[in-house]
Motif scaffolding. Structure first.
Motif, mmCIF file in Angstrom:
data_model
loop_
_atom_site.group_PDB
_atom_site.id
_atom_site.type_symbol
_atom_site.label_atom_id
_atom_site.label_comp_id
_atom_site.label_asym_id
_atom_site.label_seq_id
_atom_site.Cartn_x
_atom_site.Cartn_y
_atom_site.Cartn_z
ATOM 1 N N GLU A 32 14.166 -14.594 38.593
ATOM 2 C CA GLU A 32 13.950 -15.137 39.942
ATOM 3 C C GLU A 32 12.801 -16.134 39.991
ATOM 4 O O GLU A 32 12.834 -17.080 40.764
ATOM 5 N N GLU A 84 20.500 -13.670 45.654
ATOM 6 C CA GLU A 84 20.464 -12.877 46.876
ATOM 7 C C GLU A 84 19.238 -13.252 47.695
ATOM 8 O O GLU A 84 18.266 -13.757 47.171
ATOM 9 N N THR A 85 19.325 -12.970 48.977
ATOM 10 C CA THR A 85 18.156 -13.129 49.836
ATOM 11 C C THR A 85 17.747 -11.740 50.315
ATOM 12 O O THR A 85 18.574 -10.838 50.410
ATOM 13 N N HIS A 86 16.497 -11.585 50.577
ATOM 14 C CA HIS A 86 16.003 -10.303 51.075
ATOM 15 C C HIS A 86 15.658 -10.421 52.551
ATOM 16 O O HIS A 86 14.776 -9.740 53.045
ATOM 17 N N LEU A 87 16.375 -11.283 53.230
ATOM 18 C CA LEU A 87 16.182 -11.519 54.651
ATOM 19 C C LEU A 87 16.643 -10.297 55.427
ATOM 20 O O LEU A 87 17.593 -9.633 55.056
ATOM 21 N N THR A 88 15.982 -10.026 56.512
ATOM 22 C CA THR A 88 16.375 -8.907 57.348
ATOM 23 C C THR A 88 17.754 -9.159 57.951
ATOM 24 O O THR A 88 18.159 -10.296 58.165
ATOM 25 N N SER A 89 18.476 -8.115 58.232
ATOM 26 C CA SER A 89 19.785 -8.260 58.869
ATOM 27 C C SER A 89 19.666 -8.249 60.394
ATOM 28 O O SER A 89 20.658 -8.423 61.091
ATOM 29 N N ARG A 121 5.798 -5.357 59.047
ATOM 30 C CA ARG A 121 6.471 -4.483 58.088
ATOM 31 C C ARG A 121 5.760 -3.158 57.907
ATOM 32 O O ARG A 121 6.375 -2.097 57.975
ATOM 33 N N ASN A 152 13.147 -10.689 34.673
ATOM 34 C CA ASN A 152 13.741 -11.131 35.931
ATOM 35 C C ASN A 152 13.656 -12.650 36.051
ATOM 36 O O ASN A 152 12.562 -13.211 36.060
#
Length: 142
Positions: A4, A74-79, A136, A2
């Motif tokens: 990242e 990509e971001t793993h930010l909440t929607s 979380r 990966n």
């Protein structure tokens, strides 16, 4: 493998380079909350153009470079926009309470062996970890 972590490394190097250039260029610490805070409260009127240029660069440059460097990132930010707004406000309050932010205390403070920067960094990392666990894993909000 990966890739990242490579983007994180590159980002960290660029933040460190920016902090060094800012310090060498004008003899002041690159504390983003202090730069923005002085614009908001009016105490930084004498350096307003410099402060605005810094804030504009922090916002605009990543937007310009993303298509060239990392179009697939990509971001793993909440929607959930409410969570983002509340988190932003809490970070802002925290930076005022700590009299500095991650760039001022974490990047510039630790690199200068500032005890105050090191202590502040330990506490905001700890507070962030506790917040993540609560929001979380305990409450399931993010």
């Amino acid at each position: 493998m990966n890739p990242e972590w490579i983007w994180g490394l590159i980002g960290g190097l660029l933040i460190g380079l920016g902090a060094a250039v800012y310090l060498l260029g004008n003899g002041r610490i690159m504390g983003a909350s202090g730069i923005l805070g002085a614009l908001v409260d009016g105490s930084g009127k004498s350096e307003a153009k410099e402060r605005l240029a810094f804030i504009a660069g922090v916002i605009v440059l990543p937007l310009l470079l993303k298509p060239l460097i990392a179009p697939q990132a990509e971001t793993h930010l909440t929607s959930d926009l409410a969570v983002v707004v509340i988190a932003g406000l809490l970070v802002g309050v925290g930076t005022r309470i700590a009299n500095g932010c991650t760039s001022g205390h974490g990047v510039c403070g630790i690199s200068r062996f500032s005890l105050r920067g090191m202590v502040a960094t330990v506490f905001y990392i700890l507070a962030g970890g506790i917040t993540l666990v609560l929001f979380r894993h305990v409450w399931g909000l993010i």
